[in-house]
Design a protein around this motif. Structure first.
Motif, PDB file in Angstrom:
ATOM      1  N   THR B  79       0.832  -1.205   0.000  1.00  0.00           N
ATOM      2  CA  THR B  79       0.000   0.000   0.000  1.00  0.00           C
ATOM      3  C   THR B  79       0.869   1.258   0.000  1.00  0.00           C
ATOM      4  O   THR B  79       0.599   2.216  -0.735  1.00  0.00           O
ATOM      5  CB  THR B  79      -0.931   0.007   1.234  1.00  0.00           C
ATOM      6  N   LEU B  80       1.929   1.241   0.818  1.00  0.00           N
ATOM      7  CA  LEU B  80       2.867   2.383   0.823  1.00  0.00           C
ATOM      8  C   LEU B  80       3.474   2.590  -0.561  1.00  0.00           C
ATOM      9  O   LEU B  80       3.546   3.705  -1.080  1.00  0.00           O
ATOM     10  CB  LEU B  80       3.988   2.119   1.832  1.00  0.00           C
ATOM     11  N   MET B  81       3.901   1.469  -1.173  1.00  0.00           N
ATOM     12  CA  MET B  81       4.513   1.540  -2.491  1.00  0.00           C
ATOM     13  C   MET B  81       3.529   2.121  -3.506  1.00  0.00           C
ATOM     14  O   MET B  81       3.875   2.973  -4.319  1.00  0.00           O
ATOM     15  CB  MET B  81       4.947   0.127  -2.900  1.00  0.00           C
ATOM     16  N   LEU B  82       2.281   1.650  -3.428  1.00  0.00           N
ATOM     17  CA  LEU B  82       1.236   2.109  -4.349  1.00  0.00           C
ATOM     18  C   LEU B  82       1.034   3.621  -4.275  1.00  0.00           C
ATOM     19  O   LEU B  82       1.095   4.326  -5.284  1.00  0.00           O
ATOM     20  CB  LEU B  82      -0.078   1.389  -3.994  1.00  0.00           C
ATOM     21  N   TRP B  83       0.836   4.125  -3.067  1.00  0.00           N
ATOM     22  CA  TRP B  83       0.567   5.563  -2.888  1.00  0.00           C
ATOM     23  C   TRP B  83       1.788   6.403  -3.238  1.00  0.00           C
ATOM     24  O   TRP B  83       1.693   7.368  -4.004  1.00  0.00           O
ATOM     25  CB  TRP B  83       0.126   5.845  -1.443  1.00  0.00           C
ATOM     26  N   LEU B  84       2.934   6.036  -2.653  1.00  0.00           N
ATOM     27  CA  LEU B  84       4.134   6.847  -2.875  1.00  0.00           C
ATOM     28  C   LEU B  84       4.526   6.849  -4.352  1.00  0.00           C
ATOM     29  O   LEU B  84       4.862   7.900  -4.910  1.00  0.00           O
ATOM     30  CB  LEU B  84       5.289   6.312  -2.028  1.00  0.00           C
ATOM     31  N   ALA B  85       4.469   5.679  -5.012  1.00  0.00           N
ATOM     32  CA  ALA B  85       4.929   5.594  -6.403  1.00  0.00           C
ATOM     33  C   ALA B  85       3.981   6.327  -7.345  1.00  0.00           C
ATOM     34  O   ALA B  85       4.421   7.042  -8.252  1.00  0.00           O
ATOM     35  CB  ALA B  85       5.069   4.139  -6.829  1.00  0.00           C
ATOM     36  N   LEU B  86       2.674   6.170  -7.157  1.00  0.00           N
ATOM     37  CA  LEU B  86       1.740   6.830  -8.076  1.00  0.00           C
ATOM     38  C   LEU B  86       1.805   8.343  -7.946  1.00  0.00           C
ATOM     39  O   LEU B  86       1.767   9.063  -8.945  1.00  0.00           O
ATOM     40  CB  LEU B  86       0.315   6.332  -7.834  1.00  0.00           C
ATOM     41  N   ILE B  87       1.908   8.836  -6.706  1.00  0.00           N
ATOM     42  CA  ILE B  87       1.974  10.293  -6.541  1.00  0.00           C
ATOM     43  C   ILE B  87       3.314  10.817  -7.063  1.00  0.00           C
ATOM     44  O   ILE B  87       3.368  11.850  -7.743  1.00  0.00           O
ATOM     45  CB  ILE B  87       1.755  10.675  -5.049  1.00  0.00           C
ATOM     46  N   HIS B  88       4.399  10.071  -6.810  1.00  0.00           N
ATOM     47  CA  HIS B  88       5.725  10.445  -7.327  1.00  0.00           C
ATOM     48  C   HIS B  88       5.705  10.470  -8.858  1.00  0.00           C
ATOM     49  O   HIS B  88       6.164  11.433  -9.487  1.00  0.00           O
ATOM     50  CB  HIS B  88       6.756   9.443  -6.796  1.00  0.00           C
ATOM     51  N   GLY B  89       5.144   9.415  -9.449  1.00  0.00           N
ATOM     52  CA  GLY B  89       5.096   9.329 -10.909  1.00  0.00           C
ATOM     53  C   GLY B  89       4.190  10.382 -11.520  1.00  0.00           C
ATOM     54  O   GLY B  89       4.535  11.010 -12.532  1.00  0.00           O
ATOM     55  N   ALA B  90       3.028  10.597 -10.911  1.00  0.00           N
ATOM     56  CA  ALA B  90       2.093  11.587 -11.446  1.00  0.00           C
ATOM     57  C   ALA B  90       2.695  12.992 -11.349  1.00  0.00           C
ATOM     58  O   ALA B  90       2.560  13.800 -12.277  1.00  0.00           O
ATOM     59  CB  ALA B  90       0.765  11.522 -10.685  1.00  0.00           C
ATOM     60  N   ASN B  91       3.387  13.280 -10.247  1.00  0.00           N
ATOM     61  CA  ASN B  91       4.001  14.604 -10.120  1.00  0.00           C
ATOM     62  C   ASN B  91       5.137  14.783 -11.122  1.00  0.00           C
ATOM     63  O   ASN B  91       5.332  15.872 -11.663  1.00  0.00           O
ATOM     64  CB  ASN B  91       4.502  14.819  -8.690  1.00  0.00           C
ATOM     65  N   GLY B  92       5.870  13.689 -11.383  1.00  0.00           N
ATOM     66  CA  GLY B  92       6.913  13.756 -12.403  1.00  0.00           C
ATOM     67  C   GLY B  92       6.331  13.999 -13.788  1.00  0.00           C
ATOM     68  O   GLY B  92       6.863  14.806 -14.563  1.00  0.00           O
ATOM     69  N   MET B  93       5.229  13.322 -14.102  1.00  0.00           N
ATOM     70  CA  MET B  93       4.580  13.531 -15.397  1.00  0.00           C
ATOM     71  C   MET B  93       4.045  14.958 -15.516  1.00  0.00           C
ATOM     72  O   MET B  93       4.069  15.568 -16.588  1.00  0.00           O
ATOM     73  CB  MET B  93       3.437  12.520 -15.585  1.00  0.00           C
ATOM     74  N   ARG B  94       3.570  15.503 -14.392  1.00  0.00           N
ATOM     75  CA  ARG B  94       3.113  16.898 -14.376  1.00  0.00           C
ATOM     76  C   ARG B  94       4.263  17.841 -14.742  1.00  0.00           C
ATOM     77  O   ARG B  94       4.077  18.814 -15.483  1.00  0.00           O
ATOM     78  CB  ARG B  94       2.567  17.232 -12.980  1.00  0.00           C
ATOM     79  N   THR B  95       5.448  17.530 -14.236  1.00  0.00           N
ATOM     80  CA  THR B  95       6.621  18.342 -14.580  1.00  0.00           C
ATOM     81  C   THR B  95       6.869  18.329 -16.086  1.00  0.00           C
ATOM     82  O   THR B  95       7.154  19.362 -16.695  1.00  0.00           O
ATOM     83  CB  THR B  95       7.863  17.809 -13.846  1.00  0.00           C
ATOM     84  N   LEU B  96       6.745  17.136 -16.695  1.00  0.00           N
ATOM     85  CA  LEU B  96       6.984  17.043 -18.137  1.00  0.00           C
ATOM     86  C   LEU B  96       5.928  17.826 -18.914  1.00  0.00           C
ATOM     87  O   LEU B  96       6.239  18.481 -19.908  1.00  0.00           O
ATOM     88  CB  LEU B  96       6.979  15.580 -18.596  1.00  0.00           C
ATOM     89  N   VAL B  97       4.663  17.757 -18.466  1.00  0.00           N
ATOM     90  CA  VAL B  97       3.615  18.520 -19.140  1.00  0.00           C
ATOM     91  C   VAL B  97       3.928  20.015 -19.036  1.00  0.00           C
ATOM     92  O   VAL B  97       3.824  20.760 -20.025  1.00  0.00           O
ATOM     93  CB  VAL B  97       2.229  18.204 -18.532  1.00  0.00           C
ATOM     94  N   ASN B  98       4.335  20.443 -17.842  1.00  0.00           N
ATOM     95  CA  ASN B  98       4.698  21.854 -17.679  1.00  0.00           C
ATOM     96  C   ASN B  98       5.822  22.250 -18.626  1.00  0.00           C
ATOM     97  O   ASN B  98       5.860  23.357 -19.141  1.00  0.00           O
ATOM     98  CB  ASN B  98       5.135  22.126 -16.235  1.00  0.00           C
ATOM     99  N   ASP B  99       6.766  21.324 -18.861  1.00  0.00           N
ATOM    100  CA  ASP B  99       7.919  21.645 -19.702  1.00  0.00           C
ATOM    101  C   ASP B  99       7.606  21.603 -21.194  1.00  0.00           C
ATOM    102  O   ASP B  99       8.149  22.395 -21.959  1.00  0.00           O
ATOM    103  CB  ASP B  99       9.067  20.663 -19.424  1.00  0.00           C
TER     104      ASP B  99
END
Lengths: 139, 153
Positions: B79-99
């Motif tokens: 469960t920790l892996m699920l939450w931490l990884a999805l939010i980490h990945g989604a925030n990283g993808m947000r960075t790419l969209v911003n760029d």
């Protein structure tokens, strides 16, 4: 654009298409950044698929086993090598980024740390790949 | 030339948005680093147990997952892996969209899709971990697919 130098004569504008000429572009700093982005996107899309396939344990044992069986084929076995390669690079380079941000000498050693990342990546892959490929191809 | 209007950028030294509410970009930046270190441990452990121990990927089936997810230790780990990884990945993808994404509309669509995917999969994954039955009712022919601790049907 030309730049005035101390001597008064402008430096010639470059027509070279090679990515170079600054401290950052085309060097370790840029390529680690490029690799961090590419591996990050790849891992993200795998994560989406992986949560969906694991969710099949809630459907039925047959459904889960049918899908996880495709992860055990030779082609996917090689794909898992690529996945682990991406994860291990992203993880170690992430530590490098943290050290650049928080360690007082981080930015001075960012180039050295890039090669440390590559070295640790090689060591980790040497530990993983043979064992994994033997599992995939020998049963 | 189509590009983001220059007004969208703040001059770095203008101090315009200082001290106005929570600095979400700062907390996002901190989150990426903190979650990254925790994820390194969680994911390396996940990969070791699933791919290196025993017969590795060949040993993964319903019974294997059933055994893991009936253990509170792995329930918390996953469960920790699920939450931490999805939010980490989604925030990283947000960075790419911003760029890379031009235009307010495509940026909004892309960020909305990333947020929706992460939110749906976090809910789905959490429900799976905590409502999972390692011994579901199956026909006698499929009983061998269940973990060995399940009672005979």
């Amino acid at each position: 654009m030309s730049v005035k130098t101390a001597g008064g004569s402008p430096t010639a504008p470059t027509t070279s298409k090679r990515i170079s000429g600054t401290l950052y572009r085309g060097r370790e700093g840029m390529w680690s950044w490029v690799l961090h982005r590419i591996t990050g996107v790849a891992i993200f899309f795998f994560l989406l698929v992986h949560i969906l396939d694991t969710a099949l344990v809630r459907v039925s044992p047959e459904a889960y086993n049918a899908v996880i069986g495709t992860y055990q084929t030779p082609i996917m076995g090689v794909g898992e090598v690529a996945l682990v390669a991406a994860i291990v690079f992203h993880a170690f380079n992430g530590l490098r980024i943290i050290l650049i941000d928080f360690w007082s000498k981080g930015s001075r050693y960012q180039k050295v740390m890039f090669y440390v990342v590559i070295g640790l990546w090689v060591v980790t892959m040497v530990g993983f790949v043979p064992r994994h490929l033997i599992n995939v191809f020998s049963h | 030339m189509s590009s983001v209007p220059f007004d969208d950028f703040d001059s770095p030294r203008s101090g315009r948005h200082r001290s106005r509410g929570v600095n979400w970009e700062k907390w996002g930046w901190i989150y990426m680093r903190v979650s990254g270190v925790i994820l390194l441990v969680l994911i390396f452990g996940h990969l070791f147990v699933n791919l290196m121990v025993g017969e590795g990927v060949k040993a993964i089936d319903f019974a294997f997952v059933g055994g893991k997810l009936s253990n509170p230790f792995w329930q918390v780990w996953d469960t920790l892996m699920l939450w931490l990884a999805l939010i980490h990945g989604a925030n990283g993808m947000r960075t790419l969209v911003n760029d890379y994404a031009r235009g307010a509309r495509s940026r909004a669509i892309l960020k909305g899709s990333i947020f929706a995917a992460a939110a749906i999969l976090i809910v789905l994954g959490t429900l799976v971990v905590f409502t999972f039955d390692p011994c579901p009712p199956v026909s006698a022919a499929d009983a061998h697919l269940l973990p060995s601790f399940c009672p005979a049907p």
